[in-house]
Design an enzyme around this catalytic site. Structure first.
Site, PDB file in Angstrom:
ATOM      1  N   LYS A  85       0.846  -1.208   0.000  1.00 40.37           N
ATOM      2  CA  LYS A  85       0.000   0.000   0.000  1.00 40.37           C
ATOM      3  C   LYS A  85       0.873   1.246   0.000  1.00 40.37           C
ATOM      4  O   LYS A  85       1.929   1.282   0.658  1.00 40.37           O
ATOM      5  CB  LYS A  85      -0.902  -0.030   1.243  1.00 40.37           C
ATOM      6  CG  LYS A  85      -1.949   1.083   1.277  1.00 40.37           C
ATOM      7  CD  LYS A  85      -2.897   0.915   2.470  1.00 40.37           C
ATOM      8  CE  LYS A  85      -3.973   1.980   2.507  1.00 40.37           C
ATOM      9  NZ  LYS A  85      -4.908   1.826   3.644  1.00 40.37           N
TER      10      LYS A  85
ATOM     11  N   SER B 245      -9.848   1.641   2.578  1.00 44.73           N
ATOM     12  CA  SER B 245      -9.027   2.448   1.717  1.00 44.73           C
ATOM     13  C   SER B 245      -7.951   1.660   0.976  1.00 44.73           C
ATOM     14  O   SER B 245      -7.393   2.163  -0.003  1.00 44.73           O
ATOM     15  CB  SER B 245      -8.348   3.547   2.540  1.00 44.73           C
ATOM     16  OG  SER B 245      -7.470   2.978   3.492  1.00 44.73           O
TER      17      SER B 245
ATOM     18  N   SER C 213      -9.994  -0.632   6.721  1.00 45.22           N
ATOM     19  CA  SER C 213      -9.376  -0.512   5.398  1.00 45.22           C
ATOM     20  C   SER C 213      -8.673  -1.739   4.849  1.00 45.22           C
ATOM     21  O   SER C 213      -8.360  -1.779   3.666  1.00 45.22           O
ATOM     22  CB  SER C 213      -8.400   0.659   5.380  1.00 45.22           C
ATOM     23  OG  SER C 213      -9.126   1.829   5.191  1.00 45.22           O
TER      24      SER C 213
END
Ligand code: GLN
Length: 475
Positions: free
Chosen positions: A69, A144, A168
């Site tokens: 990420k 997210s 997330s």
């Protein structure tokens, strides 16, 4: 055609060919991709794979590619939190988890798309544009960490790392039909994770199976003195992979099946609980009475922490700068130009909640609610081993469906934020489809008891076919 590979499948391919060939094949798949899951690929990936080939299989993840990420610092590789304010930023150091991955021979494929600064549930607030859900490209991948889940689901990486502040990792895992773990707060070092709301978040792995989650945790978990909240305890996550849930006591909170839960989601989750019964577990209803206050407390705390954490992005040290006659003008121009709408909204609301006169009314009140939510978990989990419910109240929604209505987006986090307020570990595993879209079963455990939720998840996976379902384009 892209393939779903587990770590052991990848290792087998490496032994038949080489880590270099396996990495090159992934990079080729990524280059052809149309889901926008990566913000960039790593130009040192092939070199890392060659090193792994020289090391002849040394290391738990020798030669195994992984996607990271974009809010986790990677030395020499762009890290932007999918925000214009960090455009061009290349960290001079690795996050703890990256050091650990490198030490075990993993190959970094690239960085994955996310909601700007991890603020969101759909990956629509990224400055790189939305990532498409590989199951239905008109839908969001969740957020997210939408990129991290979508690339695993699309066969563009076997494993990935995300971060979970209020869901997330679990939300995109559920929406994309993969497995995702939020570890106990403190189980994984946050050193090098760019903070959104640091008292809530943890880095967590995503994969196609529970075994791979355990392997990645064995690599990234453990004590790190550079994170003052890091827990000092020895855990072997792979020891938890036991296909036996006889006698397991499951608590099912009524509150997790509240208003607005999709029928198909509800059915898939109850079918899963029925399966556990067949496998020798028992279940009972439990009550988590403060769940209804958790969302408001979460957003107050998360935005307050964000307003303070994001103060460092002012054009002085990182990213682009919009000049002005003095520092104040420069900083406010830079922030106004480079932060997206959602980030600005949260910084403003957080600053308001912390301001003199309002702090008691909002921030401190939210902290008190946080304690009550935590007590709900302690009480419920003193009588049962795990809690279960839907990870998300609905399957992946359409792109654009909720962008004009931030409140309805916040409301979809109702089942994921309580665990971050309390710090307990939780995992989302695929448990079926609703109208052809994946549904996630959330399994929640006691503090530090990843072992029990992983055992429960593993046994479920071994005795059902749900994790064999995959998007049409993937084999
Ligand atoms: N959707 C939640 C939020 O917007 C959670 C995000 C996260 O876990 N980073 O804050």
């Amino acid at each position: 055609m892209a393939e779903w590979l587990s770590i052991s499948d990848v290792k087998k391919k490496i032994s038949e060919t080489s880590a270099e060939e396996v990495t090159a094949a992934y990079l080729e798949t990524i280059a052809k991709s149309s889901i926008n899951g990566y913000t960039c690929t790593y130009d040192g990936a092939i070199e890392m794979a060659k090193e792994a080939d020289k090391g002849e299989g040394e290391g738990l993840l020798a030669g195994v590619p992984i996607a990271i990420k974009d809010n986790i610092s990677t030395k020499g590789l762009s890290t932007t939190c999918s925000s214009k304010i960090l455009e061009g930023y290349v960290p001079p150091y690795d996050a703890h988890v990256i050091e650990r991955l490198k030490a075990e021979g993993a190959v970094i494929l690239g960085k994955t798309n996310m909601d700007e600064f991890a603020m969101g549930t759909s990956t629509e607030s990224s400055c790189y544009g939305v990532t498409l859900n590989p199951w239905d490209t008109e839908r969001v991948p969740g957020g997210s960490s939408g990129g991290s889940a979508a690339v695993v689901a699309a066969g563009e990486a076997p494993i990935s790392l995300g971060s979970d502040t209020g869901g997330s990792v679990r939300c995109p895992a559920a929406f994309c039909g993969v497995v995702g773990l939020k570890p106990t707060y403190g189980a994984v070092s946050r050193f090098g994770l760019i903070s959104y709301a640091n008292s809530l978040e943890q880095i967590g792995p995503m994969a196609t199976c529970v075994e791979d989650i355990a392997t990645v945790m064995d690599v990234i978990g453990g004590h790190d003195p550079r994170d003052s909240t890091s827990i000092d305890r020895e855990v072997n996550y792979r020891d938890a992979l036991v296909d036996d849930v006889k006698g397991l006591k499951i608590g099912v909170p009524d509150e997790y099946f509240g208003e607005g839960v999709d029928e198909g989601v509800e059915k898939a989750v109850w079918d899963a609980i029925g399966k556990y019964e067949e496998m020798g577990a028992t279940w009972e209803k439990v009550s988590m009475p403060h769940t209804k206050y958790a969302l408001a407390a979460y957003y107050t705390i998360a935005m307050s922490e964000a307003s303070s954490n994001l103060a460092r992005f002012d054009g002085t040290r990182y990213g682009p700068r919009h000049d002005g006659e003095n520092w104040h003008v420069m900083a406010s121009r830079t922030r106004a130009e480079c932060f997206g709408k959602e980030v600005q909204r949260r910084v403003l609301l957080g600053t308001y909640a912390l301001s003199a006169g309002y702090q008691d009314k909002y921030y401190l009140k939210a902290l008190k609610v946080r304690t009550l939510v935590k007590q709900d978990f302690e009480k419920a989990l003193s009588n049962v081993d795990v809690l279960m419910g839907p990870t998300m109240p609905m399957p992946a929604f359409k792109i654009g469906e909720k962008v004009e209505d931030p409140l309805s987006l916040y409301l979809s986090d109702v089942n994921t934020v309580p665990m971050n307020l309390s710090g307990v570990p939780c995992i989302s595993v695929p448990c079926g489809l609703s109208d052809g879209l994946p549904v996630g079963l959330q399994i929640i455990g006691k503090q530090y008891d990843e072992a029990t939720i992983m055992r429960a998840a593993y046994a479920f996976e071994q005795n059902t076919d749900h994790n064999k379902a995959r998007p049409a384009e993937v084999i």
